[in-house]
Scaffold this active site. Structure first.
Site, PDB file in Angstrom:
ATOM      1  N   GLU A 159       0.936  -5.151  11.078  1.00  0.00           N
ATOM      2  CA  GLU A 159       0.435  -3.779  10.948  1.00  0.00           C
ATOM      3  C   GLU A 159       1.193  -2.936  11.972  1.00  0.00           C
ATOM      4  OE1 GLU A 159      -1.891  -2.512   8.919  1.00  0.00           O
ATOM      5  OE2 GLU A 159      -3.054  -4.212   8.152  1.00  0.00           O
ATOM      6  N   ARG A 180      -3.149   5.061  -2.013  1.00  0.00           N
ATOM      7  CA  ARG A 180      -3.058   3.712  -1.447  1.00  0.00           C
ATOM      8  C   ARG A 180      -2.794   2.628  -2.492  1.00  0.00           C
ATOM      9  NH1 ARG A 180      -5.552   0.252   2.608  1.00  0.00           N
ATOM     10  NH2 ARG A 180      -6.620  -1.539   1.688  1.00  0.00           N
ATOM     11  N   HIS A 186       0.854  -1.185   0.000  1.00  0.00           N
ATOM     12  CA  HIS A 186       0.000   0.000   0.000  1.00  0.00           C
ATOM     13  C   HIS A 186       0.889   1.233   0.000  1.00  0.00           C
ATOM     14  CE1 HIS A 186      -3.420  -2.574   1.871  1.00  0.00           C
ATOM     15  NE2 HIS A 186      -3.561  -2.485   0.562  1.00  0.00           N
ATOM     16  N   HIS A 229       2.690  -3.883   6.830  1.00  0.00           N
ATOM     17  CA  HIS A 229       1.719  -2.823   6.568  1.00  0.00           C
ATOM     18  C   HIS A 229       1.712  -1.820   7.725  1.00  0.00           C
ATOM     19  CE1 HIS A 229      -0.621  -4.940   3.267  1.00  0.00           C
ATOM     20  NE2 HIS A 229       0.132  -5.915   3.736  1.00  0.00           N
ATOM     21  N   GLU A 273       1.776   3.725   3.053  1.00  0.00           N
ATOM     22  CA  GLU A 273       2.292   3.136   4.282  1.00  0.00           C
ATOM     23  C   GLU A 273       3.820   3.147   4.266  1.00  0.00           C
ATOM     24  OE1 GLU A 273       0.227  -0.609   4.678  1.00  0.00           O
ATOM     25  OE2 GLU A 273      -1.733   0.367   4.521  1.00  0.00           O
TER      26      GLU A 273
END
Length: 454
Positions: A387, A243, A185, A313, A188
């Site tokens: 994440e 994104r 993405h 991520h 990020e």
């Protein structure tokens, strides 16, 4: 118009700082809204649909549930109307980011000079544009040629090369693989920074770190520092909050695919959209995008040797296990969960940050087409999504001063998983042999002592 487009391309090639971005978010706010009743939930969903608001958490309106935090970026033009509406319906909210553009300007002020730096000058506590990363990869490949080799993975839609590093000691015996990709993405950036940090840590510390030294003898690390290169460059040159990828759809009226919903894992069955205007557009079919095709092709060919599949991520501070597209768990869920919980505990020891652990569909939201679930369906027993920071204070615009602590804690957690894999696959037989040998020696000693007494 063509002249303007060319000028923008030139600015992108020069990788200037964020003051050259075309899309601005002046006065936009990120609100944390928490629906307390089903009526609240339905009303928030309706508002998001009507105003086409940018959901940061979760990414789809159908994943908004009662009692769960919702993070929404609200354009300045809608801000007063929305806040008054929430107050009218007694829906609790608070401002998480007061001015998105101000945060962007404040968080990414590093200037990137045109001249190329030496590897010794490379600053791992800064975000770097793609040209810098390409150059850094060449330097890593040259300096650590005994341990590192750079390989071509494939091309992006805009024909940019995607490279990965293979890191490990050369060996005549077959070796296992740990896969890691970052930057699927575009916005990020901390994920990309972590991949670079991880590579640095391996190369600089393997001679003094016993675990790394052992792992590199048994395992080759395949690491993709940036997978979504087109989108990443776009986030540097035009839209910091972009994104998706950059492939055109619907006759060029919309652009990009959410690459983490484009893998062949119950593709577009849940938590994804067929509408190319949405952030969760799943593409025109499973692995329709060249970036996901490249990963699917290589990892698919190596699947019997891949011990673990990591995809990095942000944000949310989570270690996610399969599955996202269903509530069922993977076959070795309990082992994966135990190892991830140990990793989260080790991560917390570093800087006190809490990471939640569990299946994506249980602790985050449902989504299909993720690379994590695809790798699991392929037969890879360990597959995790990390994440990284934070929980929404900065969201996708994590300041540079948080790169170092984020990478340090993530490294500590990830090495826990790597240690487990190395011990499980390469040291268990040795341990059994050693215990057996020790017991036999003890038995021989006792027996010899017994007969010597008589």
């Amino acid at each position: 118009m063509k002249l303007l487009h060319c000028s923008i391309c030139i600015l992108g090639l020069l990788a200037l700082d964020v003051s050259s971005l075309i899309v601005k978010y002046n006065g936009d706010q990120v609100l944390k809204v928490t629906p307390k009743t089903s009526q609240h939930t339905e009303h928030i969903q309706q508002i998001c649909n009507e105003l086409m608001l940018d959901l940061w958490k979760p990414h789809m309106v159908e994943d908004i549930h009662t009692g769960t935090e919702v993070h929404i970026r609200v354009p300045f033009s809608h801000l007063q109307r929305l806040q008054e509406n929430l107050l009218q319906y007694t829906i609790p909210f608070e401002v998480m980011i007061n001015d998105v553009q101000e945060l962007i300007d404040r968080s990414t002020v590093t200037e990137h000079k045109k001249q190329k730096r030496s590897l010794a000058e490379f600053d791992y506590t800064k975000y770097h544009p793609m040209n810098d990363i390409y150059h850094w990869m060449d330097q890593i490949n040259e300096k650590y040629s005994d341990l590192v080799s750079k390989h071509y993975l494939g091309s992006t839609y805009e024909s940019r090369p995607i490279y990965f590093f293979k890191i490990g000691w050369p060996s005549d015996k077959p070796k296992k693989i740990i896969w890691m990709d970052c930057g699927i993405h575009a916005r990020e950036w901390i994920a990309v920074a972590y991949c670079q940090w991880f590579i640095k840590e391996i190369l600089e510390n393997h001679k003094t770190d016993y675990l790394l030294s052992r792992a590199l003898s048994n395992i080759d690390f395949y690491i993709v520092p940036v997978l979504n290169i087109d989108g990443f460059i776009y986030s540097w040159t035009k839209d910091r909050l972009w994104r998706k990828s950059r492939s055109p759809h619907d006759n060029g009226t919309c652009y990009g695919v959410d690459l983490n919903r484009n893998f062949d894992a119950k593709w577009c069955s849940i938590g994804a959209s067929h509408d190319c205007n949405t952030l969760t557009f799943c593409g025109t079919g499973p692995a329709s995008e060249p970036e996901t095709q490249a990963v699917s092709r290589l990892v698919g060919s190596l699947k019997s040797d891949v011990l673990c599949f990591f995809t990095i991520h942000s944000y949310g501070q989570l270690i996610l296990l399969p599955y996202g597209y269903m509530r069922n768990s993977s076959q070795n869920h309990e082992e994966m969960l135990t190892v991830a919980q140990k990793a989260a505990a080790k991560l917390k020891e570093k800087h006190g940050k809490e990471y939640r652990v569990g299946s994506a569909s249980h602790i985050l939201y449902s989504n299909s087409g993720s690379s994590r679930d695809w790798a699991t369906d392929l037969g890879i027993n360990f597959s995790y999504t990390f994440e990284l920071r934070d929980n929404g204070t900065f969201g996708f615009v994590l300041p540079e001063d948080q790169i170092k602590p984020t990478c340090e804690e993530t490294m500590a957690g990830m090495m826990t998983i790597i240690e487990h894999l190395n011990e499980k696959h390469f040291n268990s037989a040795t341990a059994v042999f050693s215990i057996t040998l020790w017991m036999n020696m003890c038995l021989s000693f006792v027996t010899g002592t017994y007969y010597s007494l008589f």
